[in-house]
Enzyme design. Structure first.
Site, PDB file in Angstrom:
ATOM      1  N   ASP A   1       0.841  -1.197   0.000  1.00 33.37           N
ATOM      2  CA  ASP A   1       0.000   0.000   0.000  1.00 33.37           C
ATOM      3  C   ASP A   1       0.878   1.250   0.000  1.00 33.37           C
ATOM      4  OD1 ASP A   1       0.557   0.866   2.712  1.00 33.37           O
ATOM      5  OD2 ASP A   1      -0.799  -0.669   3.429  1.00 33.37           O
ATOM      6  N   ILE A   2       0.258   2.398  -0.182  1.00 35.12           N
ATOM      7  CA  ILE A   2       0.994   3.641  -0.397  1.00 35.12           C
ATOM      8  C   ILE A   2       1.894   4.004   0.783  1.00 35.12           C
ATOM      9  CG2 ILE A   2      -0.877   5.093   0.485  1.00 35.12           C
ATOM     10  CD1 ILE A   2      -0.128   7.129  -1.727  1.00 35.12           C
TER      11      ILE A   2
END
Length: 264
Positions: free
Chosen positions: A95-96
């Site tokens: 994820d980011i």
């Protein structure tokens, strides 16, 4: 030439022919057949003659694991080396807000097998946890916790030093569900403040690739991954000698570092 879905779309719209006849989904071809896409002949190569390439990328926080972002944010594919006639396939995602090891390959079968839960490929993460981690928390996460998408657990949890809000742990998980590592800690009332993947299967993140850089894996490393995925090694003659490989890698690394300077 594109993703499986994109190619299926071309076949369905009649843009692909085999020996002059419109192709249909499920048709089989050999290297002796004449395949055209948009009227142009496609060079067919036997799978065993195509090199199985894998690169290790050290993802910084803030990058997206997608090819294109409508908002124009940076993606992990922006920094990868360009390919001709092939494409990089991500082996799993981060994820980011997660950094660390990402693997990319040109072999779709290798990617699929390494991601599939049935192969039981280990993923190891370094985790900084906010809150007091008690033995009962660790015991619960190893034995299994019911999350909204099913049971989940770590196969190993080891403390790696620090104290207070800077306590670090290494955890091992056997699958890659969305935010699974963070959700397991959150189930115990604890918050993950930093998360970094440090290993995927037999590949460890090391100093060969700093944040925002990539390195191509050696044949031995690729063979180990292939073995874990249940695939045979591909014996392909390499067209680059050792010096040419080193020169090419240095040029690419310099280019990447120059890009990094623009965002510091």
């Amino acid at each position: 030439m594109g993703s499986r879905r994109e190619m299926e779309r071309l076949i369905e719209t009649g843009e692909v022919t085999i020996n002059g006849e419109k192709a249909t989904l499920g048709d089989r071809v050999s290297v002796s057949d004449i395949v055209k896409v948009h009227g142009r002949v496609v060079t067919l190569v036997a799978e065993e003659d195509v090199p199985r390439r894998v690169i290790m990328y050290n993802k910084p926080e803030g990058e997206l694991c997608t090819r294109h972002d409508p908002q124009g944010r940076r993606t992990v594919f922006d920094r990868l080396p360009k390919l001709k006639g092939e494409r990089w396939i991500s082996i799993g995602r981060l994820d980011i807000n997660t950094s660390g090891l990402l693997l990319f390959t040109t072999d779709g079968e290798l990617a699929n097998r390494l991601m599939h839960p049935s192969q039981k490929i280990e993923r190891e993460y370094a985790v900084r946890v906010m809150g007091e981690v008690k033995p009962e928390h660790v015991k619960a996460m190893v034995e299994g916790v019911m999350l909204e998408d099913g049971m989940a657990n770590f196969t190993d949890v080891q403390e790696f030093g620090g104290e207070g809000i800077n306590t670090w742990f290494h955890v091992v998980i056997m699958e890659g569900r969305n935010r699974e590592v963070r959700r397991l800690w959150e189930s115990q009332g604890l918050t993950v403040s930093r998360l970094k993947r440090v290993r995927y299967g037999s590949v460890f993140l090391d100093k060969r690739a700093r944040a925002g850089e990539w390195i191509e894996l050696t044949q031995q490393e690729i063979d180990q991954l292939s073995q874990q995925a249940g695939l045979e090694r591909r014996f392909v003659k390499d067209s680059l000698d050792k010096r040419e490989k080193i020169d090419r890698q240095r040029k690419k690394t310099r280019a990447i570092r120059n890009v990094n300077k623009q965002y510091r």
